[in-house]
Structures are given as C-alpha cells and as structure tokens.
Design a protein around this motif. Structure first.
Motif, mmCIF file in Angstrom:
data_model
loop_
_atom_site.group_PDB
_atom_site.id
_atom_site.type_symbol
_atom_site.label_atom_id
_atom_site.label_comp_id
_atom_site.label_asym_id
_atom_site.label_seq_id
_atom_site.Cartn_x
_atom_site.Cartn_y
_atom_site.Cartn_z
ATOM 1 N N VAL A 169 0.849 -1.207 0.000
ATOM 2 C CA VAL A 169 0.000 0.000 0.000
ATOM 3 C C VAL A 169 0.876 1.245 0.000
ATOM 4 O O VAL A 169 0.622 2.206 -0.753
ATOM 5 C CB VAL A 169 -0.952 0.008 1.216
ATOM 6 N N SER A 173 1.261 4.161 -2.852
ATOM 7 C CA SER A 173 1.021 5.568 -2.531
ATOM 8 C C SER A 173 2.220 6.435 -2.880
ATOM 9 O O SER A 173 2.064 7.598 -3.254
ATOM 10 C CB SER A 173 0.673 5.715 -1.045
ATOM 11 N N SER A 187 -5.008 7.023 0.178
ATOM 12 C CA SER A 187 -4.845 5.582 -0.048
ATOM 13 C C SER A 187 -4.353 4.855 1.196
ATOM 14 O O SER A 187 -4.519 3.639 1.318
ATOM 15 C CB SER A 187 -3.874 5.337 -1.212
#
Length: 218
Positions: A169, A173, A187
């Motif tokens: 993640v 980002s 995000s």
C-alpha cells in the motif's frame, strides 16, 4: 562446542528486549516532533484553538505513524511467537527491520514539514521499506525451517501475505504521490480494512491447523 551454539539459537529474550525497546523509543519520539505553538504577545488566548487547528497534519502524521509502528510491533511479535529458534541471519534481518523503525520518526518529521509530493513519497517509501524488511525476516525464517513444526504451509503463506499488505500500500502511494499527494495520503486508509481481512484469514487458518494437529494420531 555445539552446546553453546544450540543454547544461543534458542535464546530470544535479549533479541526481543532490544526490539521492544527500539520500537517503544520510536513511538515516543513521534510525539516530540509535535511542537506547542507560540501565540504572539497581545493576541487573545482564543487564537490558540485556530493555531492548533492549523497543526492538523502534525496530529494526523503522529496518529498514523503510531498506528503503523504499533502494527509492525504486532506483526514482529507474531514472527517470534512462531519462531522456535534463530540463527545469525534472523539476528541481522531483525536489526535491518529495527534500523528502519528507528528512522520512522525522521520520515514522519519530513512528511510534516514538506507535505507535498516529496514529503509524502519519502514517508511512504520509508514505511514500505520497514514493512518489506519484516516480510523478508518472516520469509527467511520460514525457508530455513526456523518456525514451529505444526505451522501449516498455508498459514505461512497467509502470514507472508499479511506482512506484504502494508508495504505494498505504501509503495503504491509513493508512486501516486508523484501525481497527486492528497490521493496518496487517502490511499493509506486502505491499510485498515486490508489488514483486517488478512488477519481474519490468518486466524481461521491457525484455528484449522490447531484442529488438524489435535486430530492427528499420537
């Protein structure tokens, strides 16, 4: 000469004490980066609430970093719950993980000071490296068969996937930040539902492994 080495490979108290200490200090340093604002002389105290509101990004960075470091501590604890013994590789990979954890307060400070493209990407990059180092530690321990014997291969794989969620993640980002820093920050909210999903799967897998172990003939 084999006995001292065998004793050393099963001794994890000092390793965990060092890890817990570094993580605790990193979490504590986060709050020290939040500075109490100074109200110019002659301004009413009521101005303080408005000044504090302008520090929202500092509070956000503190809470986020606290939660993520806390998550890494939970995952790190789980690594050593399942590791029966360790070797030099585990020791050094654990130190690499702590190196990035100790650097997170600085990355948080950079993000707070420069909340644009670079600051967001830099912060996300350090968080990603921290998560990847923990994933590497788990992968190494499982490949070297240092984890407990009753842990099924599916559980090991789900655990590895769980470790990868956060760094992936943050990596995504960091890329998005080059185009839209605000979207990159948004995000990060994916961290919570994704981790919850994999945690649920992991718990189910651990319960299944426990039932299978109990049903096996002794």
């Amino acid at each position: 000469m084999a006995l001292p080495f065998r004793l050393e490979s099963t001794e994890t108290d000092r390793l965990l004490a060092l890890s817990d200490g570094v993580i605790a200090i990193a979490i504590t340093l986060l709050v020290l980066e939040i500075h109490v604002p100074t109200i110019p002389a002659g301004n009413p105290a009521a101005v303080l609430s408005a000044v504090l509101a302008q520090q929202w990004h500092e509070f956000f960075a503190y809470v986020l970093s606290f939660l993520v470091i806390g998550l890494y501590w939970v995952l790190h604890r789980r690594v050593f719950v399942h590791i029966d013994r360790h070797n030099r590789g585990v020791l050094w990979l654990n130190l690499v993980f702590l190196l990035f954890v100790a650097f997170l307060p600085y990355a948080t400070s950079v993000f707070v000071t420069y909340p644009g493209q670079f600051g967001v990407a830099f912060y996300a990059g350090v968080q990603a490296l921290t998560g990847f180092s923990l994933t590497l530690l788990w992968g190494y321990a499982s490949r070297k068969h240092l984890v407990e014997a009753g842990l099924g291969s599916r559980t090991v794989e789900i655990q590895a996937a769980r470790f990868l969620v956060s760094p992936l993640v943050f990596t995504l980002s960091a890329i998005v930040a080059m185009v839209d820093p605000t979207l990159a920050i948004a995000s990060w909210l994916l961290l919570f539902p994704l981790n919850a999903v994999f945690e649920s799967r992991l718990v189910t897998s651990l319960e299944d492994s426990s039932v299978e172990s109990e049903n096996q003939p002794h």
